[in-house]
Design a protein around this motif. Structure first.
Motif, PDB file in Angstrom:
ATOM      1  N   GLU A  91     -30.063   1.959  43.957  1.00 28.95           N
ATOM      2  CA  GLU A  91     -29.687   2.138  45.371  1.00 28.95           C
ATOM      3  C   GLU A  91     -28.496   1.241  45.731  1.00 28.95           C
ATOM      4  O   GLU A  91     -27.648   1.597  46.547  1.00 28.95           O
ATOM      5  CB  GLU A  91     -30.871   1.784  46.284  1.00 28.95           C
ATOM      6  CG  GLU A  91     -31.928   2.881  46.334  1.00 28.95           C
ATOM      7  CD  GLU A  91     -33.269   2.392  46.878  1.00 28.95           C
ATOM      8  OE1 GLU A  91     -34.242   3.160  46.773  1.00 28.95           O
ATOM      9  OE2 GLU A  91     -33.344   1.235  47.377  1.00 28.95           O
ATOM     10  N   ASN A  92     -28.447   0.063  45.097  1.00 35.31           N
ATOM     11  CA  ASN A  92     -27.363  -0.892  45.382  1.00 35.31           C
ATOM     12  C   ASN A  92     -26.142  -0.686  44.472  1.00 35.31           C
ATOM     13  O   ASN A  92     -25.248  -1.528  44.441  1.00 35.31           O
ATOM     14  CB  ASN A  92     -27.870  -2.328  45.215  1.00 35.31           C
ATOM     15  CG  ASN A  92     -28.899  -2.705  46.261  1.00 35.31           C
ATOM     16  OD1 ASN A  92     -29.304  -1.888  47.071  1.00 35.31           O
ATOM     17  ND2 ASN A  92     -29.349  -3.952  46.237  1.00 35.31           N
ATOM     18  N   ASN A  93     -26.173   0.408  43.681  1.00 33.91           N
ATOM     19  CA  ASN A  93     -25.090   0.695  42.724  1.00 33.91           C
ATOM     20  C   ASN A  93     -24.874  -0.424  41.708  1.00 33.91           C
ATOM     21  O   ASN A  93     -23.738  -0.737  41.348  1.00 33.91           O
ATOM     22  CB  ASN A  93     -23.771   0.973  43.455  1.00 33.91           C
ATOM     23  CG  ASN A  93     -23.805   2.328  44.118  1.00 33.91           C
ATOM     24  OD1 ASN A  93     -24.320   3.287  43.527  1.00 33.91           O
ATOM     25  ND2 ASN A  93     -23.324   2.398  45.345  1.00 33.91           N
ATOM     26  N   ILE A  94     -25.974  -1.015  41.292  1.00 34.52           N
ATOM     27  CA  ILE A  94     -25.885  -2.060  40.259  1.00 34.52           C
ATOM     28  C   ILE A  94     -26.321  -1.440  38.929  1.00 34.52           C
ATOM     29  O   ILE A  94     -27.397  -0.829  38.847  1.00 34.52           O
ATOM     30  CB  ILE A  94     -26.804  -3.262  40.595  1.00 34.52           C
ATOM     31  CG1 ILE A  94     -26.379  -3.894  41.921  1.00 34.52           C
ATOM     32  CG2 ILE A  94     -26.800  -4.297  39.461  1.00 34.52           C
ATOM     33  CD1 ILE A  94     -27.383  -4.907  42.475  1.00 34.52           C
ATOM     34  N   VAL A  95     -25.480  -1.584  37.927  1.00 30.14           N
ATOM     35  CA  VAL A  95     -25.815  -1.091  36.590  1.00 30.14           C
ATOM     36  C   VAL A  95     -26.737  -2.114  35.922  1.00 30.14           C
ATOM     37  O   VAL A  95     -26.467  -3.312  35.950  1.00 30.14           O
ATOM     38  CB  VAL A  95     -24.525  -0.905  35.751  1.00 30.14           C
ATOM     39  CG1 VAL A  95     -24.843  -0.672  34.281  1.00 30.14           C
ATOM     40  CG2 VAL A  95     -23.699   0.252  36.314  1.00 30.14           C
ATOM     41  N   VAL A  96     -27.836  -1.609  35.345  1.00 33.37           N
ATOM     42  CA  VAL A  96     -28.750  -2.499  34.608  1.00 33.37           C
ATOM     43  C   VAL A  96     -28.715  -2.078  33.140  1.00 33.37           C
ATOM     44  O   VAL A  96     -28.804  -0.891  32.827  1.00 33.37           O
ATOM     45  CB  VAL A  96     -30.195  -2.402  35.150  1.00 33.37           C
ATOM     46  CG1 VAL A  96     -31.125  -3.349  34.387  1.00 33.37           C
ATOM     47  CG2 VAL A  96     -30.234  -2.698  36.648  1.00 33.37           C
ATOM     48  N   MET A  97     -28.577  -3.069  32.273  1.00 34.30           N
ATOM     49  CA  MET A  97     -28.576  -2.786  30.825  1.00 34.30           C
ATOM     50  C   MET A  97     -29.568  -3.710  30.135  1.00 34.30           C
ATOM     51  O   MET A  97     -29.929  -4.766  30.671  1.00 34.30           O
ATOM     52  CB  MET A  97     -27.199  -3.061  30.211  1.00 34.30           C
ATOM     53  CG  MET A  97     -26.096  -2.156  30.685  1.00 34.30           C
ATOM     54  SD  MET A  97     -24.576  -2.510  29.742  1.00 34.30           S
ATOM     55  CE  MET A  97     -23.406  -1.466  30.604  1.00 34.30           C
ATOM     56  N   ASN A  98     -29.980  -3.320  28.936  1.00 30.62           N
ATOM     57  CA  ASN A  98     -30.691  -4.244  28.050  1.00 30.62           C
ATOM     58  C   ASN A  98     -29.877  -4.363  26.759  1.00 30.62           C
ATOM     59  O   ASN A  98     -28.779  -3.792  26.673  1.00 30.62           O
ATOM     60  CB  ASN A  98     -32.135  -3.789  27.809  1.00 30.62           C
ATOM     61  CG  ASN A  98     -32.217  -2.487  27.033  1.00 30.62           C
ATOM     62  OD1 ASN A  98     -31.217  -1.806  26.844  1.00 30.62           O
ATOM     63  ND2 ASN A  98     -33.401  -2.135  26.588  1.00 30.62           N
ATOM     64  N   THR A  99     -30.389  -5.108  25.811  1.00 33.85           N
ATOM     65  CA  THR A  99     -29.668  -5.249  24.535  1.00 33.85           C
ATOM     66  C   THR A  99     -30.625  -4.851  23.402  1.00 33.85           C
ATOM     67  O   THR A  99     -31.150  -5.713  22.695  1.00 33.85           O
ATOM     68  CB  THR A  99     -29.168  -6.699  24.322  1.00 33.85           C
ATOM     69  OG1 THR A  99     -30.299  -7.579  24.253  1.00 33.85           O
ATOM     70  CG2 THR A  99     -28.247  -7.156  25.436  1.00 33.85           C
ATOM     71  N   PRO A 100     -30.891  -3.559  23.269  1.00 34.73           N
ATOM     72  CA  PRO A 100     -31.944  -3.108  22.359  1.00 34.73           C
ATOM     73  C   PRO A 100     -31.762  -3.592  20.919  1.00 34.73           C
ATOM     74  O   PRO A 100     -30.666  -3.526  20.372  1.00 34.73           O
ATOM     75  CB  PRO A 100     -31.874  -1.580  22.450  1.00 34.73           C
ATOM     76  CG  PRO A 100     -30.581  -1.264  23.119  1.00 34.73           C
ATOM     77  CD  PRO A 100     -30.202  -2.453  23.937  1.00 34.73           C
ATOM     78  N   GLY A 101     -32.847  -4.085  20.353  1.00 30.49           N
ATOM     79  CA  GLY A 101     -32.858  -4.466  18.937  1.00 30.49           C
ATOM     80  C   GLY A 101     -32.382  -5.873  18.638  1.00 30.49           C
ATOM     81  O   GLY A 101     -32.666  -6.421  17.577  1.00 30.49           O
ATOM     82  N   GLN A 102     -31.688  -6.486  19.591  1.00 29.10           N
ATOM     83  CA  GLN A 102     -31.013  -7.758  19.270  1.00 29.10           C
ATOM     84  C   GLN A 102     -31.981  -8.914  18.979  1.00 29.10           C
ATOM     85  O   GLN A 102     -31.655  -9.810  18.210  1.00 29.10           O
ATOM     86  CB  GLN A 102     -30.058  -8.145  20.395  1.00 29.10           C
ATOM     87  CG  GLN A 102     -28.933  -7.146  20.609  1.00 29.10           C
ATOM     88  CD  GLN A 102     -27.943  -7.098  19.464  1.00 29.10           C
ATOM     89  OE1 GLN A 102     -27.912  -7.975  18.622  1.00 29.10           O
ATOM     90  NE2 GLN A 102     -27.132  -6.064  19.411  1.00 29.10           N
ATOM     91  N   ASN A 103     -33.148  -8.910  19.637  1.00 29.95           N
ATOM     92  CA  ASN A 103     -34.082 -10.013  19.347  1.00 29.95           C
ATOM     93  C   ASN A 103     -35.304  -9.522  18.559  1.00 29.95           C
ATOM     94  O   ASN A 103     -36.319 -10.218  18.456  1.00 29.95           O
ATOM     95  CB  ASN A 103     -34.511 -10.724  20.640  1.00 29.95           C
ATOM     96  CG  ASN A 103     -35.182  -9.795  21.634  1.00 29.95           C
ATOM     97  OD1 ASN A 103     -35.659  -8.734  21.248  1.00 29.95           O
ATOM     98  ND2 ASN A 103     -35.234 -10.188  22.895  1.00 29.95           N
TER      99      ASN A 103
END
Ligand code: 3PG
Length: 306
Positions: A91-103
């Protein structure tokens, strides 16, 4: 100049912070560090005028996301993003990402460690058991489970898996996929849980599934406490006095465990699965690069709130 916040109640290793900062400095961004904070207000203040944030299990709920008036991107350095309110972010136009596999390897090594700790009766002097020859059931087959598989196979274990979405990946390496979750729990000496805390996985480890466990089997949970139905876990451990529960997440009913199941459980004092320098570096640097690529090239490859 873009301002980037690194907000981590549980800090990254200093070497990771140093290298993350270098990536941002090279891009001409300013880095702000908020580590080991105690009050939510500290986070609300810190997020106020930054353009991006790197976080770990830090809670980015509605209040925090609304406080970040300039926030354009939040990267969860890690796999699970159940700590971020995706609806409000969108709703706030914030992109959310994760870093799959890195840990993933760090968490996998802990899962194996917890299994050994359980099998060896927590080194109490009681005779334990060995991993070799036992059947390990992987509940889910994401990056962590794949690393657990690699290690378990080298230890001489028989590995089986239940997965709905990664059947082809499992079959490609000759891993047996069970027809149901119940079958996985029935056939395993050790079950290791690797599903996220969302959708159909929430409380998916219920009595319906747990009742199929052999007495004497071990449940390892390095995923999230929300994937287990805790009253059902207490019920099965009461009915089958050989079952053990080894977890990187302390359940809400910890006091009941202490009272009813001495010697049959272990909870890491602080969520420790991804707390290695290597995992911090892998996930932290990936997060930093993803933020730079987002601002400089519009890259949204790892966005989870599309
Ligand atoms: C993850 O989801 O990546 C792991 O649970 C690690 O979480 P942490 O970064 O809070 O240690």
């Amino acid at each position: 100049m873009k301002k980037i916040l690194i907000a981590t109640v549980k800090p990254f290793a200093p070497v990771a912070v140093k290298k993350i900062s270098k990536i941002f400095e090279k891009a001409g961004y300013e880095v702000r560090l908020l580590e080991r904070y105690f009050e939510k207000q500290e986070l609300l203040d810190a997020v106020k005028d930054v353009d991006a944030a790197i976080i770990r299990s830090d809670i980015f709920d509605e209040e925090v996301l609304n406080a970040g008036k300039n926030l354009k991107i939040v990267v969860r350095a890690g796999a699970g993003y159940d700590n971020v309110d995706l609806k409000v972010a969108s709703e706030n136009n914030i992109v959310v990402m994760n870093t799959p596999g890195q840990n993933a390897n760090a968490v996998a090594e802990l899962a194996i460690g917890l299994a050994i700790l359980g099998l060896r009766e927590q080194f109490s002097g009681k005779p334990g058991g060995e991993m070799r020859g036992r059947t390990l059931g992987l509940h889910g087959f994401g990056f962590v489970a794949r690393n657990v598989f690699r290690i378990a196979r080298a230890m001489g274990m028989k590995v089986i898996v239940y997965t709905r979405y990664s059947k082809a990946a499992a079959a490609a390496i000759g891993l047996k996929v069970t027809n149901s979750l119940e079958q996985l729990y029935e056939k395993s000496d050790i079950v290791s849980i690797h599903v996220p805390a969302r959708g159909e996985h929430l409380k998916s480890v219920s009595y319906e599934v747990l009742q199929h466990l052999k007495d004497g089997s071990i449940i390892v949970n390095t995923a999230r406490k929300e994937v287990i139905n805790e009253p059902d876990l207490v019920r099965i451990m009461t009915e089958k006095p050989g079952i053990k529960y080894m977890s990187d997440l302390t359940p809400d009913c910890e006091a009941e465990f202490e009272e009813k199941f001495p010697g049959r459980f272990f909870f890491t004092p602080k969520k420790a699965g991804a707390q290695t320098a290597e995992a911090n570096l892998n996930a932290g640097l990936a997060a930093a690069e993803q933020i730079v690529d987002f601002f400089e090239k519009g890259d949204t490859t790892y966005q989870v709130n599309k």
